[in-house]
Write a protein that holds these residues in place. Structure first.
Motif, PDB file in Angstrom:
ATOM      1  N   ILE A  58      36.287  12.495   6.173  1.00 41.35           N
ATOM      2  CA  ILE A  58      35.903  11.983   4.860  1.00 41.35           C
ATOM      3  C   ILE A  58      36.431  12.853   3.719  1.00 41.35           C
ATOM      4  O   ILE A  58      36.287  12.502   2.559  1.00 41.35           O
ATOM      5  N   GLY A  59      37.058  13.966   4.057  1.00 41.67           N
ATOM      6  CA  GLY A  59      37.629  14.813   3.023  1.00 41.67           C
ATOM      7  C   GLY A  59      38.378  15.988   3.616  1.00 41.67           C
ATOM      8  O   GLY A  59      38.205  16.325   4.783  1.00 41.67           O
ATOM      9  N   ALA A  60      39.242  16.592   2.804  1.00 39.91           N
ATOM     10  CA  ALA A  60      40.003  17.754   3.255  1.00 39.91           C
ATOM     11  C   ALA A  60      40.420  18.576   2.056  1.00 39.91           C
ATOM     12  O   ALA A  60      40.611  18.044   0.956  1.00 39.91           O
ATOM     13  N   GLY A  61      40.550  19.848   2.279  1.00 42.39           N
ATOM     14  CA  GLY A  61      41.025  20.768   1.257  1.00 42.39           C
ATOM     15  C   GLY A  61      41.879  21.827   1.919  1.00 42.39           C
ATOM     16  O   GLY A  61      42.212  21.720   3.095  1.00 42.39           O
ATOM     17  N   GLY A  62      42.202  22.856   1.176  1.00 41.93           N
ATOM     18  CA  GLY A  62      43.059  23.898   1.710  1.00 41.93           C
ATOM     19  C   GLY A  62      42.416  24.737   2.792  1.00 41.93           C
ATOM     20  O   GLY A  62      43.083  25.285   3.658  1.00 41.93           O
ATOM     21  N   MET A  63      41.088  24.835   2.778  1.00 36.13           N
ATOM     22  CA  MET A  63      40.379  25.706   3.704  1.00 36.13           C
ATOM     23  C   MET A  63      39.738  24.962   4.875  1.00 36.13           C
ATOM     24  O   MET A  63      39.579  25.517   5.955  1.00 36.13           O
TER      25      MET A  63
END
Length: 86
Positions: free
Chosen positions: A10-15
């Motif tokens: 449902i989501g993603a980021g750099g970490m």
């Protein structure tokens, strides 16, 4: 992933990446949660692992009126219960 069944990203980021998941328990118990998993490349850096664990500790202290509760799942993941079914 342990006692969590990852259903969809449902989501993603750099970490990290965040997944909608089900917490599985005894006698067919299920609860929908969000599980935040640290990316493997990031998990090799002790300073970032420490930040992730600090985030889990802070999130675990939150008391949300809708019943959102965070808890460390492993050193590399955090689960949040209280998600709505969709």
């Amino acid at each position: 992933f342990g006692s969590y069944l990852l259903l969809e990203k449902i989501g993603a980021g750099g970490m990290a990446e965040v997944f909608k998941a089900k917490k599985l328990g005894l006698e067919g118990f299920e609860r929908f949660v969000a599980v935040k998993l640290m990316r493997p490349a990031v998990a090799r850096r002790p300073d970032l692992v420490s930040m992730f664990i600090d985030e889990a500790k802070i999130a675990a202290q939150l008391d949300h009126r809708k019943g959102l509760v965070a808890q460390p799942t492993t050193a590399m993941s955090i689960s949040v219960r209280g998600m709505k079914r969709r």
